[in-house]
Scaffold this motif. Structure first.
Motif, PDB file in Angstrom:
ATOM      1  N   LYS A  52      27.122  26.575  -7.843  1.00  0.00           N
ATOM      2  CA  LYS A  52      27.963  26.280  -6.746  1.00  0.00           C
ATOM      3  C   LYS A  52      28.116  24.826  -6.559  1.00  0.00           C
ATOM      4  O   LYS A  52      27.349  23.918  -6.644  1.00  0.00           O
ATOM      5  CB  LYS A  52      27.493  26.901  -5.297  1.00  0.00           C
ATOM      6  CG  LYS A  52      27.096  28.376  -5.353  1.00  0.00           C
ATOM      7  CD  LYS A  52      28.449  29.355  -5.512  1.00  0.00           C
ATOM      8  CE  LYS A  52      28.808  29.757  -4.446  1.00  0.00           C
ATOM      9  NZ  LYS A  52      30.050  30.496  -4.702  1.00  0.00           N
ATOM     10  N   TYR A  53      29.610  24.632  -6.500  1.00  0.00           N
ATOM     11  CA  TYR A  53      30.092  23.424  -6.359  1.00  0.00           C
ATOM     12  C   TYR A  53      30.965  23.126  -5.365  1.00  0.00           C
ATOM     13  O   TYR A  53      31.715  24.118  -4.843  1.00  0.00           O
ATOM     14  CB  TYR A  53      30.779  22.610  -7.440  1.00  0.00           C
ATOM     15  CG  TYR A  53      30.069  22.731  -8.877  1.00  0.00           C
ATOM     16  CD1 TYR A  53      28.905  21.915  -8.885  1.00  0.00           C
ATOM     17  CD2 TYR A  53      30.406  23.576  -9.707  1.00  0.00           C
ATOM     18  CE1 TYR A  53      28.233  21.572 -10.207  1.00  0.00           C
ATOM     19  CE2 TYR A  53      29.428  23.565 -11.225  1.00  0.00           C
ATOM     20  CZ  TYR A  53      28.430  22.539 -11.308  1.00  0.00           C
ATOM     21  OH  TYR A  53      27.899  22.522 -12.370  1.00  0.00           O
ATOM     22  N   LEU A  54      30.752  21.896  -4.463  1.00  0.00           N
ATOM     23  CA  LEU A  54      31.818  21.657  -3.466  1.00  0.00           C
ATOM     24  C   LEU A  54      32.424  20.277  -4.105  1.00  0.00           C
ATOM     25  O   LEU A  54      31.932  19.380  -4.210  1.00  0.00           O
ATOM     26  CB  LEU A  54      30.924  21.178  -2.135  1.00  0.00           C
ATOM     27  CG  LEU A  54      31.714  20.764  -1.118  1.00  0.00           C
ATOM     28  CD1 LEU A  54      32.510  21.929  -0.475  1.00  0.00           C
ATOM     29  CD2 LEU A  54      30.713  20.320   0.132  1.00  0.00           C
ATOM     30  N   LEU A  55      33.847  20.594  -3.956  1.00  0.00           N
ATOM     31  CA  LEU A  55      34.810  19.758  -4.471  1.00  0.00           C
ATOM     32  C   LEU A  55      34.705  18.290  -3.226  1.00  0.00           C
ATOM     33  O   LEU A  55      35.046  18.761  -2.137  1.00  0.00           O
ATOM     34  CB  LEU A  55      36.075  20.075  -4.507  1.00  0.00           C
ATOM     35  CG  LEU A  55      37.409  19.063  -4.796  1.00  0.00           C
ATOM     36  CD1 LEU A  55      37.189  18.487  -6.335  1.00  0.00           C
ATOM     37  CD2 LEU A  55      38.855  19.701  -4.532  1.00  0.00           C
ATOM     38  N   SER A  56      34.371  17.279  -3.775  1.00  0.00           N
ATOM     39  CA  SER A  56      34.217  15.939  -2.754  1.00  0.00           C
ATOM     40  C   SER A  56      35.362  15.191  -3.107  1.00  0.00           C
ATOM     41  O   SER A  56      35.732  14.445  -2.029  1.00  0.00           O
ATOM     42  CB  SER A  56      32.789  15.246  -3.052  1.00  0.00           C
ATOM     43  OG  SER A  56      32.740  14.831  -4.367  1.00  0.00           O
ATOM     44  N   ARG A  57      36.067  15.036  -4.172  1.00  0.00           N
ATOM     45  CA  ARG A  57      37.209  14.070  -4.428  1.00  0.00           C
ATOM     46  C   ARG A  57      38.101  14.819  -5.636  1.00  0.00           C
ATOM     47  O   ARG A  57      37.408  14.984  -6.663  1.00  0.00           O
ATOM     48  CB  ARG A  57      36.813  13.018  -4.826  1.00  0.00           C
ATOM     49  CG  ARG A  57      37.831  11.806  -4.761  1.00  0.00           C
ATOM     50  CD  ARG A  57      37.368  10.465  -5.066  1.00  0.00           C
ATOM     51  NE  ARG A  57      36.475  10.355  -5.920  1.00  0.00           N
ATOM     52  CZ  ARG A  57      36.166   9.352  -6.847  1.00  0.00           C
ATOM     53  NH1 ARG A  57      36.553   7.973  -6.422  1.00  0.00           N
ATOM     54  NH2 ARG A  57      35.138   9.259  -7.775  1.00  0.00           N
ATOM     55  N   ALA A  58      39.258  14.792  -5.303  1.00  0.00           N
ATOM     56  CA  ALA A  58      40.591  14.799  -6.458  1.00  0.00           C
ATOM     57  C   ALA A  58      41.124  13.662  -6.728  1.00  0.00           C
ATOM     58  O   ALA A  58      42.026  13.125  -6.065  1.00  0.00           O
ATOM     59  CB  ALA A  58      41.398  16.044  -5.963  1.00  0.00           C
ATOM     60  N   ALA A  59      40.199  13.135  -7.845  1.00  0.00           N
ATOM     61  CA  ALA A  59      40.872  11.638  -7.952  1.00  0.00           C
ATOM     62  C   ALA A  59      42.238  11.286  -8.562  1.00  0.00           C
ATOM     63  O   ALA A  59      43.152  10.465  -8.324  1.00  0.00           O
ATOM     64  CB  ALA A  59      39.691  10.908  -8.861  1.00  0.00           C
ATOM     65  N   ASN A  60      42.576  12.363  -9.317  1.00  0.00           N
ATOM     66  CA  ASN A  60      43.870  12.205  -9.914  1.00  0.00           C
ATOM     67  C   ASN A  60      44.388  13.698 -10.479  1.00  0.00           C
ATOM     68  O   ASN A  60      43.493  14.209 -11.239  1.00  0.00           O
ATOM     69  CB  ASN A  60      43.788  11.424 -11.323  1.00  0.00           C
ATOM     70  CG  ASN A  60      44.958  10.998 -11.951  1.00  0.00           C
ATOM     71  OD1 ASN A  60      45.958  11.146 -11.298  1.00  0.00           O
ATOM     72  ND2 ASN A  60      45.041  10.498 -13.130  1.00  0.00           N
TER      73      ASN A  60
END
Length: 122
Positions: free
Chosen positions: A63-71
């Protein structure tokens, strides 16, 4: 909200030389397309990012939690009748973080390019 098996389904998967490809079929009858946008439905960007997250989780069984959408670059809209392919070209694990470079493509061109950073949840 999980989108797999409701908003989209997996048509084909391939993992070769460290590149994971997953072709999906969008559910053109999903209620989201009736409001985004009536008469000219477009797949929302937030749904594309969520789809990428779910495919990554499926591939790694974590399971992953999105922490940043850099681009995130949208080069062409994706309609409900398309069968785009998600291509994960780089997945780098550093401790509990995962850096991902992915794109969404059709048979001819790159539609979306993403650089995403996740925290491992489990």
């Amino acid at each position: 909200m999980r989108l797999l098996d409701d908003f989209f389904n997996i048509v084909a998967e391939e993992n070769c030389d460290g590149v994971y490809r997953c072709k999906v079929r969008l559910n053109a009858q999903h209620g989201l397309y009736k409001v985004h946008f009536p008469g000219n439905p477009v797949t929302p960007g937030v749904c594309l990012v969520q789809m990428a997250t779910e495919l990554l989780e499926r591939q790694h069984q974590k399971k992953y939690l999105l922490s940043r959408a850099a681009n995130i670059k949208f080069r062409k809209t994706i309609g409900p009748d398309e069968e785009p392919t998600f291509v994960f070209t780089k997945v780098i694990r550093e401790g509990d973080e995962v850096k991902v470079t992915a794109s969404i493509e059709d048979d001819e061109t790159q539609l979306v390019k993403m650089s995403l950073l996740y925290k491992t949840v489990s």
